[in-house]
Motif scaffolding. Structure first.
Motif, short mmCIF file in Angstrom:
data_model
loop_
_atom_site.label_atom_id
_atom_site.label_comp_id
_atom_site.label_asym_id
_atom_site.label_seq_id
_atom_site.Cartn_x
_atom_site.Cartn_y
_atom_site.Cartn_z
N THR B 257 -44.17 30.10 14.24
CA THR B 257 -43.52 29.97 12.94
C THR B 257 -43.60 28.53 12.46
OG1 THR B 257 -41.96 31.50 13.94
CG2 THR B 257 -41.53 30.82 11.68
N ARG B 258 -43.37 27.60 13.39
CA ARG B 258 -43.45 26.18 13.02
C ARG B 258 -44.83 25.85 12.49
NH1 ARG B 258 -40.16 22.70 17.59
NH2 ARG B 258 -38.20 23.82 17.34
N ALA B 259 -45.87 26.33 13.20
CA ALA B 259 -47.23 26.03 12.79
C ALA B 259 -47.53 26.61 11.42
CB ALA B 259 -48.22 26.58 13.82
N LEU B 260 -47.04 27.84 11.20
CA LEU B 260 -47.27 28.48 9.90
C LEU B 260 -46.67 27.66 8.77
CD1 LEU B 260 -46.61 32.31 9.80
CD2 LEU B 260 -48.70 31.07 9.37
N ARG B 297 -53.74 28.91 20.58
CA ARG B 297 -53.67 28.10 19.37
C ARG B 297 -52.41 27.25 19.33
NH1 ARG B 297 -54.36 32.25 14.56
NH2 ARG B 297 -55.17 30.46 13.43
N CYS B 298 -51.59 27.37 20.36
CA CYS B 298 -50.27 26.76 20.32
C CYS B 298 -50.35 25.28 20.68
CB CYS B 298 -49.36 27.48 21.31
SG CYS B 298 -47.68 26.89 21.28
N GLU B 299 -49.64 24.46 19.97
CA GLU B 299 -49.67 23.03 20.25
C GLU B 299 -48.62 22.64 21.30
OE1 GLU B 299 -51.08 20.65 16.45
OE2 GLU B 299 -49.45 22.02 16.00
N TYR B 300 -47.77 23.59 21.64
CA TYR B 300 -46.71 23.30 22.61
C TYR B 300 -47.06 23.85 23.98
CZ TYR B 300 -43.67 22.51 18.54
OH TYR B 300 -43.11 22.06 17.40
N ARG B 301 -48.24 24.46 24.10
CA ARG B 301 -48.50 25.27 25.28
C ARG B 301 -48.45 24.45 26.57
NH1 ARG B 301 -54.45 26.04 23.36
NH2 ARG B 301 -55.28 24.00 23.91
N CYS B 302 -48.02 25.10 27.63
CA CYS B 302 -48.05 24.47 28.94
C CYS B 302 -48.44 25.54 29.95
CB CYS B 302 -46.70 23.87 29.28
SG CYS B 302 -45.39 25.08 29.31
N LEU B 331 -39.14 22.22 23.50
CA LEU B 331 -39.56 22.35 22.10
C LEU B 331 -39.32 21.06 21.34
CD1 LEU B 331 -38.37 25.95 21.16
CD2 LEU B 331 -40.70 25.11 21.27
N ASP B 332 -38.15 20.46 21.59
CA ASP B 332 -37.82 19.21 20.90
C ASP B 332 -38.82 18.12 21.26
OD1 ASP B 332 -35.75 20.35 19.63
OD2 ASP B 332 -34.20 19.61 21.02
N GLU B 333 -39.12 18.05 22.58
CA GLU B 333 -40.09 17.04 23.01
C GLU B 333 -41.44 17.29 22.36
OE1 GLU B 333 -40.02 17.30 27.23
OE2 GLU B 333 -38.06 16.30 27.37
N GLY B 334 -41.84 18.56 22.34
CA GLY B 334 -43.13 18.91 21.71
C GLY B 334 -43.15 18.50 20.26
N ALA B 335 -42.06 18.80 19.57
CA ALA B 335 -42.00 18.49 18.14
C ALA B 335 -42.07 16.99 17.92
CB ALA B 335 -40.72 19.06 17.54
N GLU B 336 -41.39 16.26 18.81
CA GLU B 336 -41.39 14.81 18.72
C GLU B 336 -42.81 14.27 18.89
OE1 GLU B 336 -38.72 13.20 18.02
OE2 GLU B 336 -39.53 11.17 18.18
N ALA B 337 -43.52 14.83 19.88
CA ALA B 337 -44.89 14.41 20.13
C ALA B 337 -45.78 14.73 18.93
CB ALA B 337 -45.43 15.10 21.38
N LEU B 338 -45.56 15.90 18.35
CA LEU B 338 -46.39 16.29 17.21
C LEU B 338 -46.16 15.39 16.02
CD1 LEU B 338 -46.24 20.18 17.20
CD2 LEU B 338 -48.10 18.70 17.91
#
Lengths: 300, 675
Positions: B257-260, B297-302, B331-338
């Motif tokens: 949803t974030r990516a969209l 396609r996920c930017e948060y994937r691990c 998720l917060d860390e991922g968002a911060e990195a993005l």
């Protein structure tokens, strides 16, 4: 530099592999149904028989023998003999040539004339379309047999004339089919894209419209070969087409007609051959259509 | 086991069969709907949103099959799936308790029956009433959907109505038996934006009045932001996230949803916002991995994502569920990195002062012939008095509803049509009346990108010959090697692997086809590319890729674009100036931000207000500019200002005199008597 060369080499290999894959896919799709495979085998067999007729014939097909008139099937004459004592099997074998040549040649003539006229009519529209369509309708309203009788009377029989006559009387199907195909295809975006790129009319027709409208034409062709062989047989049966003593399946059926009760095999055997060839060609035609259409192959 | 909700779907699984293999189109979808609420289901094509709806009504056709799950409807004791698909019970539920409206209003009504009969049939099937009573209710339903003269129109046939009116009739038909749930499956996608706004507004009012639940199935995030109360986000046959509308948009949990939300352009965006596309393609259902379908396609994937195969919904907040296994902290860390990740600046596009194109006074009418002798009986006034100019390296957006003449204008500029009047100066030369032969040197300089990537590529040609065709026609390359190199270069430029150049069109996905279309447009080194709705046939996650590609190409080559679209948000994102058309006339031309902030023409105002923004909080604050009626038929253009009979501020003068396009300030031009 070497990097790009390996790149393009790899690309070439990929392209070749892809092409081979596509061919394989087509063949697999074509023969995925048993009936198509069986038909193809039978058609190939008949073609081989026609090619090697001289080697396969047990007797000279045109040599009469008064002693052996109207015999039923026997070990010597597998399908019996006709009213002049000629071997029916030999005559059927040599007759396959006439049927196949006339069938294919007539359809090719019809297709070439009809497809080009239809494409021109559909592409340009307007007055060009009117003229071509009216001609097609004029040919169409005369019953095929009547037209063929008239043309035969004027030009005479023979294999080439028969093919031309049957070709002309069959071409309207291709004109109409191609015309409607082209009319729908020329409205597609890719035709407009082609025009915007500066394609000439001729190039647009040959490169973009023809390949996209050809598959129903190919199907019709394979189906029409059967029909044309039937027409040729019919005309020969009426005594208009191939003149004696040349054997064709139609004249054989016609000749055996009078002896249907006493020597049924004489007339039935060529009849069965006609039916078999026509049925096989038709189902082969259906198979080709299904295999050519990516939608029916389930790839879309 | 009955449910406390009006409709509850539990673990629904639907499989499709292809190539002798079964695969799951949807895998364990659960959702519920309560009385009177508006629920939005959003997802890209192939995400399974329609399949979910059709499966719960047992309308899945072979080779599909509902393989498992339960569906409960209030007042029905059993699982709906336990009834046969043709059973009396199911047939009473379909249409009687759960109604559905479809996307295509043009084909969903039977053309040989009157609309009154078709609505009435639905009432008679589901309610025990006399035919007279049914007719009365039919007329009532037609009035409810604002069809004027309902009594007379009862006997009309579908083709006597416009598309918007037909969709109203579909709604009347669906609502007439008084269902509990109305499913609107992309019900307004095929309609114009102003009509779409009117209809959805109406559906909402009716639903609230009759306490009917509405399930909106759509790919448009803006629409759900405006109308839905609760949202299910679907991807790859799964529900990714669900919550209240505001929660989904403002406290977004799931990476998809974030990516969209980052990929779609919005009407209220600043001009230089970079769209961040979602890389790659949605998974093909038959090759879906056992782990999260969005993983690739996920930017948060691990690594944990890949190891995990249980991605059912987990509660992440009050009334908020997400299928993602990442913790809030991750998720917060991922968002911060993005946030710190560099996506590049929005490309700077050089603009020169030289004009690329000057169009003045262009007019094109199409004659209408009738009868055997093809007598001319009238004309369709496709475009009139069109005047604008375009600088080199500039992008001009052209917006307007269907039938406004955008496409005719484009075709006149490309000289597919010869305009009846006017001049088109391109490359220092008036091309408006050139003959075919004289046009040949002009053709390579104007290219086009088409709307439908499926019909714009020749299905029998390989990507290579599609892209290389004009190189050969105009002899732009010498020899085979140069040709191949140039084709490879063009394909690389649009982000395609040249190794795929041997494939034919249907072997590519929609986005890839559109890339090939762009490569074709670029092949002849044009000065101007006309983009006719180039992204409206693509999925949301692909759209951003194409928009970014077009911007990048412009920055590199200094090409000018004319960008035709009905989606104002996209046009605003990509254009420098916008031209608004209505019924063949220019209504307003202005710089992008100027037009958005100070629209002067009442039509522009209505158009802007009809377009939803994918943000429920912004939506709540926007004021709605009502627009009456529908776009008139092209054969019956109103006299005077073409907009006067729909304009809330029209005066006597508007109906008599055609307003001329005049400059208001700077480069802002408008055709309205009142401004």
């Amino acid at each position: 530099m070497s990097q790009t060369r390996t790149d393009s080499a790899a690309a070439q290999a990929a392209i070749r592999a892809n092409k081979a894959k596509k061919r394989k896919q087509f063949i697999r799709a074509l023969f995925s149904r048993k009936i198509v495979l069986v038909s193809a085998v039978i058609v190939v067999l008949i073609i081989l028989v026609a090619l090697f007729a001289n080697q396969l014939m047990p007797f000279d097909p045109n040599k009469p023998s008064v002693r052996d008139r109207n015999q039923g099937p026997s070990a010597v004459h597998l399908l019996g003999t006709d009213e002049f004592g000629r071997d029916v099997l030999s005559r059927i074998i040599i007759g396959s040539r006439v049927s196949l040549i006339v069938g294919v040649l007539a359809v090719v003539i019809a297709c070439i004339i009809g497809t080009s006229l239809g494409m021109i009519a559909g592409y340009f529209g307007g007055i060009v379309d009117d003229v071509i369509s009216r001609i097609a309708e004029a040919v169409r309203v005369i019953p095929q047999v009547v037209l063929a009788i008239a043309l035969c009377a004027v030009f005479g029989g023979g294999i080439v004339n028969m093919s031309i006559i049957l070709g002309i009387s069959n071409m309207t199907v291709y004109i109409r089919m191609m015309r409607s195909q082209v009319m729908s295809i020329k409205e597609r975006d890719y035709i407009m894209a082609g025009r915007l790129q500066g394609n000439s009319n001729a190039r647009l027709m040959l490169r973009h419209i023809l390949p996209n409208s050809i598959s129903p034409i190919i199907v019709t062709m394979t189906q029409q070969i059967g029909g044309t062989i039937l027409s040729e047989a019919g005309l020969s049966f009426l005594g208009l087409g191939i003149s004696t003593p040349t054997a064709s399946w139609g004249t054989l059926v016609s000749g055996g007609r009078s002896y249907l009760l006493t020597n049924p095999v004489y007339s039935l055997a060529p009849g069965v051959c006609i039916a078999l060839l026509v049925i096989c060609l038709n189902s082969l035609g259906d198979g080709v259509r299904d295999a050519l259409d990516p939608r029916l192959r389930g790839e879309l | 086991m009955a449910s406390k909700h009006l409709l509850e779907i539990r673990n629904l699984v639907t499989t499709f069969r292809s190539d002798n293999r079964e695969f799951n189109a949807i895998e364990g979808v659960s959702m519920h709907v309560d009385r009177g609420e508006i629920v939005g289901i959003v997802g890209e094509s192939g995400s399974g949103k329609s399949v979910t709806m059709l499966s719960s009504l047992q309308l899945i056709a072979s080779p599909g099959r509902v393989a498992g799950g339960e569906v409960y409807l209030e007042g029905v004791k059993d699982n709906l799936l336990s009834y046969g698909s043709d059973s009396e019970e199911m047939r009473q539920i379909r249409g009687g308790r759960i109604s559905m409206i479809f996307q295509e209003p043009m084909t969903s009504l039977n053309p040989v029956l009157t609309v009154g009969y078709q609505i009435q049939e639905n009432i008679l099937l589901h309610k025990k009433v006399t035919p007279e009573e049914a007719k009365r209710r039919t007329i009532e339903a037609m009035k409810m959907v604002n069809i004027p003269d309902a009594e007379t129109r009862y006997d009309y046939y579908p083709q006597q109505f416009s598309g918007g009116m037909r969709q109203r009739i579909m709604i009347a038909m669906a609502m007439a038996p008084g269902p509990d749930i109305l499913i609107a499956d992309e019900a307004t996608t095929a309609l114009d934006v102003t009509t779409q706004a009117q209809l959805l507004e109406m559906i909402r009012d009716i639903a609230k009045k009759t306490n009917t639940a509405v399930i909106m199935v759509t790919h448009n995030l803006g629409l759900v932001a405006r109308y839905a109360e609760r949202i299910y986000v679907m991807y790859g046959g799964h529900i990714m996230e669900t919550s209240d509308c505001v929660e989904v948009f403002h406290n977004t949990k799931h990476p998809y949803t974030r990516a969209l939300l980052r990929a779609i352009p919005r009407l209220d965006d600043p001009k230089d916002r970079v769209l961040i596309p979602i890389d790659g393609l949605p998974p093909v259902p038959s090759q879906r991995p056992p782990y999260c379908p969005f993983y690739e396609r996920c930017e948060y994937r691990c690594d944990a994502c890949k190891a995990n195969t249980d991605y059912s919904l987990k509660q992440v907040g009050e009334n908020h569920w997400s299928s993602c296994i990442l913790t809030q902290q991750q998720l917060d860390e991922g968002a911060e990195a993005l946030l710190h990740k560099n996506y590049g600046e929005s490309p700077v596009r050089p603009q020169l002062d030289d004009y690329c194109l000057k169009v003045s006074n262009v007019r094109k009418y199409f004659p209408v012939y009738k009868g055997l002798l093809r007598k001319k009986v009238g004309e369709v006034k496709a475009i009139e008095d069109i005047a604008f100019d375009l600088k080199q390296g500039e992008t001009l957006g052209v917006v307007g509803e269907s039938g406004c003449g955008k496409t005719t204008l484009a075709r006149c500029i490309m000289r597919m049509y010869e305009p009846d009047e006017g001049t088109i100066i391109f490359g220092g030369r008036d091309i408006a009346h050139l003959k075919d032969k004289e046009l040949k040197p002009v053709r390579p300089k104007i290219s086009m990108i088409f709307q439908d990537p499926f019909s714009s590529l020749d299905p029998r040609q390989s990507a290579e010959s599609i892209v290389g065709e004009s190189l050969l026609i105009h002899k732009l390359v010498n020899g085979r090697t140069e040709y191949e190199n140039r084709v490879d270069e063009l394909l690389r430029k649009v982000g395609m692997d040249p190794a795929m150049k041997d494939r034919v069109a249907h072997e590519f996905s929609g986005g890839q086809r559109q890339r090939i279309g762009i490569a074709r447009a670029l092949s002849s080194n044009p000065d101007l590319i006309i983009c006719d709705e180039p992204i409206s046939a693509l999925d949301v996650s692909i759209q951003a890729q194409i928009i970014n590609l077009l911007e990048k190409i412009q920055a590199e080559t200094g090409i000018s674009y004319i960008f035709i679209a009905h989606d104002l948000a996209v046009v605003k994102h990509i254009s420098d100036r916008i031209l608004v058309m209505y019924l063949g006339r220019v209504m307003e031309i202005a710089e992008c931000d100027e037009l958005y902030e100070h629209p002067l023409h009442p039509y522009t105002q209505a158009l802007l207000s009809a377009i939803p923004v994918a943000d429920p909080l912004v939506e709540a604050q926007r004021e709605a500019v009502p627009i009456q009626g529908e776009v008139p038929s092209i054969l019956k253009r109103p006299s005077g200002c073409p907009f006067h009979n729909r304009c809330p501020r029209a005066t006597e003068r508007c109906s008599q005199e055609v307003p001329a396009l005049h400059t208001v300030k700077g480069s802002h031009q408008v055709a309205c008597h009142l401004v």
